[in-house]
Motif scaffolding. Sequence first.
Motif, PDB file in Angstrom:
ATOM      1  N   THR A 118      74.020  20.223  21.955  1.00 51.82           N
ATOM      2  CA  THR A 118      73.124  20.265  20.589  1.00 51.82           C
ATOM      3  C   THR A 118      73.978  21.052  19.337  1.00 51.82           C
ATOM      4  O   THR A 118      73.761  20.504  18.293  1.00 51.82           O
ATOM      5  CB  THR A 118      71.892  21.046  20.836  1.00 51.82           C
ATOM      6  N   LEU A 119      75.090  21.614  19.829  1.00 55.50           N
ATOM      7  CA  LEU A 119      75.643  22.284  18.761  1.00 55.50           C
ATOM      8  C   LEU A 119      76.795  21.322  18.127  1.00 55.50           C
ATOM      9  O   LEU A 119      77.773  21.428  17.250  1.00 55.50           O
ATOM     10  CB  LEU A 119      76.359  23.455  19.162  1.00 55.50           C
ATOM     11  N   THR A 120      76.905  20.021  18.923  1.00 56.52           N
ATOM     12  CA  THR A 120      78.031  19.028  18.432  1.00 56.52           C
ATOM     13  C   THR A 120      77.398  17.993  17.473  1.00 56.52           C
ATOM     14  O   THR A 120      76.439  17.424  17.709  1.00 56.52           O
ATOM     15  CB  THR A 120      78.699  18.310  19.817  1.00 56.52           C
ATOM     16  N   GLU A 121      77.845  18.018  16.398  1.00 50.82           N
ATOM     17  CA  GLU A 121      77.216  17.103  15.334  1.00 50.82           C
ATOM     18  C   GLU A 121      77.392  15.765  15.690  1.00 50.82           C
ATOM     19  O   GLU A 121      76.443  15.077  15.851  1.00 50.82           O
ATOM     20  CB  GLU A 121      78.155  17.229  14.022  1.00 50.82           C
ATOM     21  N   THR A 122      78.664  15.143  16.192  1.00 52.65           N
ATOM     22  CA  THR A 122      78.633  13.906  16.661  1.00 52.65           C
ATOM     23  C   THR A 122      79.477  13.958  18.062  1.00 52.65           C
ATOM     24  O   THR A 122      80.925  14.295  17.998  1.00 52.65           O
ATOM     25  CB  THR A 122      79.481  12.891  15.703  1.00 52.65           C
ATOM     26  N   ILE A 123      78.900  13.304  18.926  1.00 56.37           N
ATOM     27  CA  ILE A 123      79.790  13.081  20.212  1.00 56.37           C
ATOM     28  C   ILE A 123      80.285  11.710  20.314  1.00 56.37           C
ATOM     29  O   ILE A 123      79.563  10.813  20.106  1.00 56.37           O
ATOM     30  CB  ILE A 123      78.894  13.334  21.509  1.00 56.37           C
ATOM     31  N   GLU A 124      81.667  11.435  20.373  1.00 51.04           N
ATOM     32  CA  GLU A 124      82.333  10.129  20.012  1.00 51.04           C
ATOM     33  C   GLU A 124      82.856   9.694  21.472  1.00 51.04           C
ATOM     34  O   GLU A 124      83.338   8.384  21.414  1.00 51.04           O
ATOM     35  CB  GLU A 124      83.490  10.243  19.215  1.00 51.04           C
ATOM     36  N   ASN A 125      82.816  10.571  22.537  1.00 52.38           N
ATOM     37  CA  ASN A 125      83.586  10.141  23.645  1.00 52.38           C
ATOM     38  C   ASN A 125      82.533  10.126  24.618  1.00 52.38           C
ATOM     39  O   ASN A 125      82.803  10.302  25.831  1.00 52.38           O
ATOM     40  CB  ASN A 125      84.578  11.229  23.962  1.00 52.38           C
ATOM     41  N   TYR A 126      81.415   9.831  24.613  1.00 55.47           N
ATOM     42  CA  TYR A 126      80.359   9.477  25.631  1.00 55.47           C
ATOM     43  C   TYR A 126      80.030   8.148  25.432  1.00 55.47           C
ATOM     44  O   TYR A 126      79.813   7.422  24.773  1.00 55.47           O
ATOM     45  CB  TYR A 126      79.195  10.507  25.374  1.00 55.47           C
ATOM     46  N   PRO A 127      80.405   7.352  26.993  1.00 57.14           N
ATOM     47  CA  PRO A 127      80.416   6.020  26.803  1.00 57.14           C
ATOM     48  C   PRO A 127      79.101   5.392  26.375  1.00 57.14           C
ATOM     49  O   PRO A 127      78.120   5.989  26.767  1.00 57.14           O
ATOM     50  CB  PRO A 127      80.837   5.663  27.928  1.00 57.14           C
ATOM     51  N   GLY A 128      78.878   4.258  25.483  1.00 60.09           N
ATOM     52  CA  GLY A 128      78.012   3.456  25.370  1.00 60.09           C
ATOM     53  C   GLY A 128      77.396   3.746  23.926  1.00 60.09           C
ATOM     54  O   GLY A 128      76.579   3.058  23.609  1.00 60.09           O
ATOM     55  N   ASN A 144      78.861   3.617  20.756  1.00 62.86           N
ATOM     56  CA  ASN A 144      80.242   3.234  20.062  1.00 62.86           C
ATOM     57  C   ASN A 144      80.234   3.807  18.559  1.00 62.86           C
ATOM     58  O   ASN A 144      81.405   4.237  18.260  1.00 62.86           O
ATOM     59  CB  ASN A 144      79.902   1.654  19.522  1.00 62.86           C
ATOM     60  N   GLU A 145      79.074   4.244  17.944  1.00 63.84           N
ATOM     61  CA  GLU A 145      79.002   4.973  16.593  1.00 63.84           C
ATOM     62  C   GLU A 145      79.078   6.635  16.794  1.00 63.84           C
ATOM     63  O   GLU A 145      78.840   6.939  15.750  1.00 63.84           O
ATOM     64  CB  GLU A 145      78.003   4.601  15.708  1.00 63.84           C
ATOM     65  N   GLY A 146      79.003   6.823  18.119  1.00 65.50           N
ATOM     66  CA  GLY A 146      78.883   8.287  18.217  1.00 65.50           C
ATOM     67  C   GLY A 146      77.293   8.628  18.457  1.00 65.50           C
ATOM     68  O   GLY A 146      76.411   7.946  18.038  1.00 65.50           O
ATOM     69  N   VAL A 147      76.930   9.786  18.872  1.00 67.57           N
ATOM     70  CA  VAL A 147      75.489  10.157  18.899  1.00 67.57           C
ATOM     71  C   VAL A 147      75.605  11.482  18.669  1.00 67.57           C
ATOM     72  O   VAL A 147      76.428  12.541  19.039  1.00 67.57           O
ATOM     73  CB  VAL A 147      75.229   9.729  20.344  1.00 67.57           C
ATOM     74  N   ASP A 148      74.558  11.954  18.145  1.00 65.07           N
ATOM     75  CA  ASP A 148      74.404  13.765  17.942  1.00 65.07           C
ATOM     76  C   ASP A 148      73.839  14.261  19.276  1.00 65.07           C
ATOM     77  O   ASP A 148      73.198  13.899  19.794  1.00 65.07           O
ATOM     78  CB  ASP A 148      73.760  13.980  16.555  1.00 65.07           C
ATOM     79  N   GLY A 149      74.404  15.621  19.350  1.00 64.91           N
ATOM     80  CA  GLY A 149      73.835  16.263  20.709  1.00 64.91           C
ATOM     81  C   GLY A 149      72.625  16.300  20.811  1.00 64.91           C
ATOM     82  O   GLY A 149      72.234  16.312  21.988  1.00 64.91           O
ATOM     83  N   PHE A 150      71.825  16.561  19.691  1.00 60.73           N
ATOM     84  CA  PHE A 150      70.468  16.869  20.032  1.00 60.73           C
ATOM     85  C   PHE A 150      69.817  15.575  20.550  1.00 60.73           C
ATOM     86  O   PHE A 150      68.918  15.868  21.594  1.00 60.73           O
ATOM     87  CB  PHE A 150      70.062  17.516  18.734  1.00 60.73           C
ATOM     88  N   THR A 151      70.067  14.740  19.881  1.00 59.52           N
ATOM     89  CA  THR A 151      69.355  13.373  20.167  1.00 59.52           C
ATOM     90  C   THR A 151      69.782  12.996  21.507  1.00 59.52           C
ATOM     91  O   THR A 151      68.787  12.565  22.687  1.00 59.52           O
ATOM     92  CB  THR A 151      69.830  12.302  19.421  1.00 59.52           C
ATOM     93  N   LEU A 152      70.956  13.074  21.882  1.00 59.13           N
ATOM     94  CA  LEU A 152      71.293  12.829  23.402  1.00 59.13           C
ATOM     95  C   LEU A 152      70.749  13.784  24.563  1.00 59.13           C
ATOM     96  O   LEU A 152      70.287  13.209  25.647  1.00 59.13           O
ATOM     97  CB  LEU A 152      73.073  12.921  23.499  1.00 59.13           C
ATOM     98  N   GLY A 153      70.628  14.749  24.128  1.00 58.70           N
ATOM     99  CA  GLY A 153      69.851  15.709  25.063  1.00 58.70           C
ATOM    100  C   GLY A 153      68.399  15.523  25.108  1.00 58.70           C
ATOM    101  O   GLY A 153      67.844  15.625  26.364  1.00 58.70           O
TER     102      GLY A 153
END
Length: 310
Positions: free
Chosen positions: A44-54, A56-65
């Motif tokens: 959640t401290l990562t602004e944009t995660i660019e290397n989690y497959p699926g 393409n535009e990156g995802v913020d850690g909070f949303t992914l969590g």
Amino acid sequence: MEDKIFDTVVIGGGPAGYSAALYCARAGMKTAVLEMLSAGGQMTLTETIENYPGFNEGVDGFTLGDQMQQQAEKFGAETFLTEVTGMDLDGFDKTVHTADEGDFHTHAVIIATGANARQIQFPESEKYQDRGIHYCAACDGMRFRGKTVALNGGGNTALEDALYLSRICEKVYLIHRRQQYRAEQFYVDGVSKTENIEPVLDSVVDGALLENGKWAGVRVKNVKTGETRDLPSEALFVSIGRVPNTKMVPESVERDKGGYLIADETTCTNVPGVFAVGDVRTKPLRQVITAAADGAVASVFALKYIESQK
Ligand code: NAP
């Protein structure tokens, strides 16, 4: 507070924990996730995660969590926001004690507690926590927009943070205790091409510079020559690695010399029915994807363990 009974208890709600919960719940196990704060853990401290497959535009850690939590809960996993205070892990019937949700009785315990930032140590360093010393560039960097800051560390996180801060701040001093960075070449190249990052190598932070009691910069010491240098700056960001979060885990679960719980790719620890997943486990690469993979693997071995004991 009534005791609770689950097949599996997952401790920690980051990507490893919620992947474990998703797979356990889908496999028909009654699954609890015990989390202190909110879903996502360190990511959640990562602004944009660019290397989690699926993504393409990156995802913020909070949303992914948040999405990982919702997905696990859709299949029946239950989340409890509470602190784990201890565990009894001997035998098939295990108990996880919590601060305010009572005891959880279970057969499989999946430890997904991650790792926290290593704290910098110099005289009075604790006093300046969040008032000069910061541990999260993505969280606090914007507060120093247009200013000069210092950053300590030479790993992937440090150089990634230095590049991030260089886009916001006027100047970044990058202090590292050796001549060679630990970070991957991709980040090293990025730093060497960035004009407003000044590397301060072979150097450690020796103390704070203060003006009227307020943070005004850092004094660094060259470890080869012993010379000191003052770096006026508004903040010191610290990215000097992580320390596994295992204080609630009994000593019977073996650790390596860095304190990480010893488990191979099966995620099985030396204690039957106890699994270590994600950043808290001994492993060569700590990433969201490897954490999520651990969670999936742990569910298979947790189920096998429970079935083998019946
Ligand atoms: P790390 O790789 O362990 O690097 C820690 C850095 O801090 C090292 O340069 C180390 O110096 C320095 N250090 C340690 N203790 C120190 C102390 N007391 N005083 C001064 N300096 C100190 O930690 P990390 O950068 O947080 O990365 C953690 C894991 O996440 C790694 O596996 C990393 O690859 C991964 N990660 C990956 C990515 C990515 O792939 N995009 C991004 C971030 C993190 P020495 O080099 O001299 O030991």
